[in-house]
Design an enzyme around this catalytic site. Structure first.
Site, PDB file in Angstrom:
ATOM      1  N   ASN A 209      16.313  12.612  31.196  1.00  0.00           N
ATOM      2  CA  ASN A 209      15.926  11.442  31.987  1.00  0.00           C
ATOM      3  C   ASN A 209      17.036  10.728  32.525  1.00  0.00           C
ATOM      4  OD1 ASN A 209      16.858   9.088  29.921  1.00  0.00           O
ATOM      5  ND2 ASN A 209      15.726  10.245  28.600  1.00  0.00           N
ATOM      6  N   ARG A 210      16.831   9.532  33.249  1.00  0.00           N
ATOM      7  CA  ARG A 210      17.854   8.965  33.921  1.00  0.00           C
ATOM      8  C   ARG A 210      18.760   8.010  33.336  1.00  0.00           C
ATOM      9  NH1 ARG A 210      13.837   9.104  38.356  1.00  0.00           N
ATOM     10  NH2 ARG A 210      14.432  10.750  39.635  1.00  0.00           N
TER      11      ARG A 210
END
Ligand code: PMT
Length: 394
Positions: A209-210
């Site tokens: 994820n970011r």
């Protein structure tokens, strides 16, 4: 945190003296008042005017330097110092300090001070590894001087080895740690997680994820600067090491759970800022999955819910990044995971949440009381979270 602190920066005569100008500038930017003292040799490498322009203060270059308000009364500079940093510290200055010789202003200031003294050595590898230098360093350590490990790399002589001045970030981190050691988290152990976990699909691909790790690192740094013993479990591999804490680097949710569980012994709080993957591949392919032209279905199974599963006598703080119904969704997670409080990020705001330096959060406690905070930088958010942890611990 360096606001209202007086830092005496001793600059001695080595090629790394030019890096001390950047150090002085960064300390000033962090709010400190910096008083620079240079040895005569240091003035051959960098002009005192450089430091004068950066600090906006007179620079002391000798014991009888009439231009400086400190020159005759060197004891008053020693007394004004909250901390003394010698960077770079050459082999001869280290030798003189170890022998108690005080024929330079910086040496007499160190002898006269009660403030902590940080020494960042920088010299050629052979000089550094010489047993005389090593014995001198050991002697200074035994006398409670704080010696920062030198870096490894290319030296001015062209040789490669130990003896490089460490990066200024490490020196500044050490200053924060030393000045904060008697803070409101002194004697407390805080476990922090950061970054987005990576769940492998095959040898080259991962589900992730970011999360950049910035929020978790800001909490770890703030806790260290308030005196805590910090254990940082990091899945943010591009973030550099922080001084003054143990960092355990992990990749997957399973690895993070193991590291968190091991670190919790004796902990007063667990703060999980990490974005942990909720799913992992049921089967990780041994070889790289080939493109066949057909569609591909991956079977995913749930990862362990670390925060939901760990138990113990410590404060549990969770994070929630929500794109809708911020408070309701975060409150459900707080109940389900039995948290003391949860920090809900509003990720619909581009300046909040993943990857950015700022965050707009609502802190919800176990009674459901929600406290909406304005947009702040992540370090400020970290301190707001730690203020609550401190209140809960006491
Ligand atoms: O890293 P940055 O770029 O600075 O960004 C910060 C952040 C947005 C990642 C961070 O502030 C944040 O919000 N992290 C939590 C993200 C999230 O939505 O987590 P969650 O809702 O999946 O999980 C809730 C809580 O349970 C979290 O504290 C999480 O760490 C924990 N969790 C989640 C899943 C899992 N398997 N185990 C867990 O312990």
């Amino acid at each position: 945190m360096l606001k209202d602190k007086t830092i005496v920066l001793g600059v001695t005569g080595g090629i790394a003296a030019y890096k001390a100008a950047d150090l002085a500038s960064k300390l000033i930017q962090a709010g400190a008042k910096v008083e620079v003292v240079m040895t005569e040799a240091a003035t051959k490498f960098v002009a005192p005017l450089t430091f004068r322009a950066i600090t906006n203060r007179p620079v002391v270059t000798g014991m009888f330097d009439m231009a400086s308000e400190w020159s005759i009364e060197h004891v008053s500079l020693a007394e004004a110092a909250d901390i003394i940093v010698i960077a770079p510290a050459t082999a001869d200055i280290i030798a003189k300090l170890a022998a108690g010789i005080a024929d330079e202003m910086i040496l007499s200031t160190v002898l006269a001070t009660k403030a902590p003294v940080i020494i960042a050595p920088a010299m050629d590898v052979n000089m550094f590894e010489n047993s005389v230098t090593q014995e001198n360093i050991a002697r200074l350590k035994a006398r409670s001087f704080i010696i920062i490990e030198t870096g490894y790399g290319r030296l001015a002589s062209g040789k490669v080895g130990r003896g490089r001045l460490v990066e200024n970030e490490k020196i500044i981190g050490t200053v924060h740690m030393v000045l904060g050691c008697k803070g409101d988290l002194a004697g407390k152990k805080i476990v922090v997680t950061a970054g987005g976990t990576e769940e492998p699909i095959d040898p080259v691909r991962v589900i992730t994820n970011r999360s950049s790790g910035k929020m978790g690192y800001a909490i770890a740094e703030a806790a260290r600067d308030r005196g805590a013993e910090v254990r940082l479990i990091s899945a943010a591999h591009h973030q550099p090491d922080l001084v003054g804490m143990k960092i355990v680097r992990v990749h997957t949710a399973v690895e993070m759970k193991e590291a968190v569980t091991k670190s919790l012994k004796g902990a007063h709080a667990l703060i999980m800022a990490a974005a942990v993957a909720d799913y992992q591949a049921k089967k990780v392919a041994k070889e790289k999955i080939k493109k066949t032209g057909a569609s591909l279905t991956l079977e995913l199974v749930q990862t362990p819910d670390i925060l939901g599963e760990v138990r113990g006598n410590f404060i549990k703080v969770g994070f929630a990044a929500e794109s809708e119904n911020l408070v309701e969704n975060a409150a459900k997670k707080l109940q389900k995971k039995q948290l003391d409080f949860i920090v809900a990020n509003d990720i619909t705001d581009a300046s909040s949440g993943f990857g950015v330096d700022t965050n707009k959060v609502t802190i919800i406690d176990s009674k459901g009381k929600a406290d909406r905070l304005p947009l702040m930088n992540k370090r400020e958010v970290a301190d707001k979270i730690l203020d609550r942890v401190v209140k809960k611990i006491k």
